[in-house]
Design a protein around this motif. Structure first.
Motif, PDB file in Angstrom:
ATOM      1  N   GLU A 170       0.820  -1.221   0.000  1.00  0.00           N
ATOM      2  CA  GLU A 170       0.000   0.000   0.000  1.00  0.00           C
ATOM      3  C   GLU A 170       0.850   1.265   0.000  1.00  0.00           C
ATOM      4  OE1 GLU A 170      -3.368   2.378  -0.050  1.00  0.00           O
ATOM      5  OE2 GLU A 170      -3.294   0.199  -0.294  1.00  0.00           O
ATOM      6  N   PHE A 171       1.936   1.249   0.774  1.00  0.00           N
ATOM      7  CA  PHE A 171       2.754   2.451   0.919  1.00  0.00           C
ATOM      8  C   PHE A 171       4.048   2.397   0.111  1.00  0.00           C
ATOM      9  CE2 PHE A 171       0.035   2.301   4.658  1.00  0.00           C
ATOM     10  CZ  PHE A 171      -0.549   3.561   4.578  1.00  0.00           C
ATOM     11  N   ASP A 172       4.199   1.337  -0.696  1.00  0.00           N
ATOM     12  CA  ASP A 172       5.380   1.164  -1.543  1.00  0.00           C
ATOM     13  C   ASP A 172       6.672   1.329  -0.745  1.00  0.00           C
ATOM     14  OD1 ASP A 172       6.698   0.572  -3.922  1.00  0.00           O
ATOM     15  OD2 ASP A 172       6.825   2.688  -4.509  1.00  0.00           O
ATOM     16  N   ILE A 173       6.740   0.579   0.347  1.00  0.00           N
ATOM     17  CA  ILE A 173       7.924   0.597   1.205  1.00  0.00           C
ATOM     18  C   ILE A 173       8.376  -0.838   1.453  1.00  0.00           C
ATOM     19  CG2 ILE A 173       7.330   2.741   2.396  1.00  0.00           C
ATOM     20  CD1 ILE A 173       6.308   1.011   4.753  1.00  0.00           C
ATOM     21  N   MET A 174       9.578  -0.978   1.941  1.00  0.00           N
ATOM     22  CA  MET A 174      10.065  -2.268   2.418  1.00  0.00           C
ATOM     23  C   MET A 174      10.357  -2.088   3.901  1.00  0.00           C
ATOM     24  SD  MET A 174      13.214  -4.572   1.127  1.00  0.00           S
ATOM     25  CE  MET A 174      12.670  -6.214   0.777  1.00  0.00           C
ATOM     26  N   ILE A 175       9.715  -2.892   4.711  1.00  0.00           N
ATOM     27  CA  ILE A 175       9.910  -2.794   6.150  1.00  0.00           C
ATOM     28  C   ILE A 175      11.235  -3.475   6.497  1.00  0.00           C
ATOM     29  CG2 ILE A 175       8.994  -3.385   8.420  1.00  0.00           C
ATOM     30  CD1 ILE A 175       6.170  -3.346   7.086  1.00  0.00           C
ATOM     31  N   PRO A 176      12.195  -2.724   7.034  1.00  0.00           N
ATOM     32  CA  PRO A 176      13.499  -3.307   7.368  1.00  0.00           C
ATOM     33  C   PRO A 176      13.367  -4.376   8.459  1.00  0.00           C
ATOM     34  CG  PRO A 176      13.554  -0.900   7.514  1.00  0.00           C
ATOM     35  CD  PRO A 176      12.131  -1.292   7.354  1.00  0.00           C
ATOM     36  N   VAL A 203      -3.103   0.239  14.859  1.00  0.00           N
ATOM     37  CA  VAL A 203      -3.074   1.050  13.646  1.00  0.00           C
ATOM     38  C   VAL A 203      -2.178   2.268  13.863  1.00  0.00           C
ATOM     39  CG1 VAL A 203      -4.489   2.460  12.092  1.00  0.00           C
ATOM     40  CG2 VAL A 203      -5.334   0.232  12.870  1.00  0.00           C
ATOM     41  N   SER A 204      -2.247   2.867  15.027  1.00  0.00           N
ATOM     42  CA  SER A 204      -1.399   4.029  15.334  1.00  0.00           C
ATOM     43  C   SER A 204       0.080   3.665  15.281  1.00  0.00           C
ATOM     44  CB  SER A 204      -1.726   4.592  16.711  1.00  0.00           C
ATOM     45  OG  SER A 204      -3.015   5.116  16.739  1.00  0.00           O
ATOM     46  N   ALA A 205       0.437   2.506  15.827  1.00  0.00           N
ATOM     47  CA  ALA A 205       1.836   2.062  15.814  1.00  0.00           C
ATOM     48  C   ALA A 205       2.310   1.823  14.383  1.00  0.00           C
ATOM     49  CB  ALA A 205       1.997   0.790  16.653  1.00  0.00           C
ATOM     50  N   ILE A 206       1.453   1.248  13.561  1.00  0.00           N
ATOM     51  CA  ILE A 206       1.811   1.004  12.157  1.00  0.00           C
ATOM     52  C   ILE A 206       2.003   2.331  11.432  1.00  0.00           C
ATOM     53  CG2 ILE A 206       0.986   0.064   9.964  1.00  0.00           C
ATOM     54  CD1 ILE A 206      -0.429  -2.130  11.708  1.00  0.00           C
ATOM     55  N   ALA A 207       1.119   3.292  11.678  1.00  0.00           N
ATOM     56  CA  ALA A 207       1.249   4.610  11.038  1.00  0.00           C
ATOM     57  C   ALA A 207       2.571   5.277  11.422  1.00  0.00           C
ATOM     58  CB  ALA A 207       0.064   5.490  11.429  1.00  0.00           C
TER      59      ALA A 207
END
Length: 70
Positions: free
Chosen positions: A38-44, A56-60
């Motif tokens: 969704e956010f076009d990122i790679m979570i390290p 949801v707040s922690a993910i944001a």
């Protein structure tokens, strides 16, 4: 979206624990992949900690941190 597909009638706040509202560890893996897409990122790997996916707040906050290179 992941939660809505699993349990469309569950209501929760952004700070509620996702596991407390019914998400399993497998759901959280799906959520991680959905967030990356969704956010076009790679979570390290260093971000792959339960507290980063608690709510949801922690993910944001995590997404913003990744986007800003923190």
């Amino acid at each position: 979206r992941v939660m809505a597909e699993r349990q469309p009638s569950v209501e929760f706040n952004a700070d509620d624990s996702l596991t407390d509202v019914g998400m399993s560890s497998l759901d959280l893996v799906g959520l991680m992949l959905a967030v990356e897409a969704e956010f076009d990122i790679m979570i390290p790997p260093s971000y792959l900690k339960p507290e980063r996916f608690r709510s949801v707040s922690a993910i944001a906050r995590m997404v913003e941190s990744i986007r800003h290179g923190a």
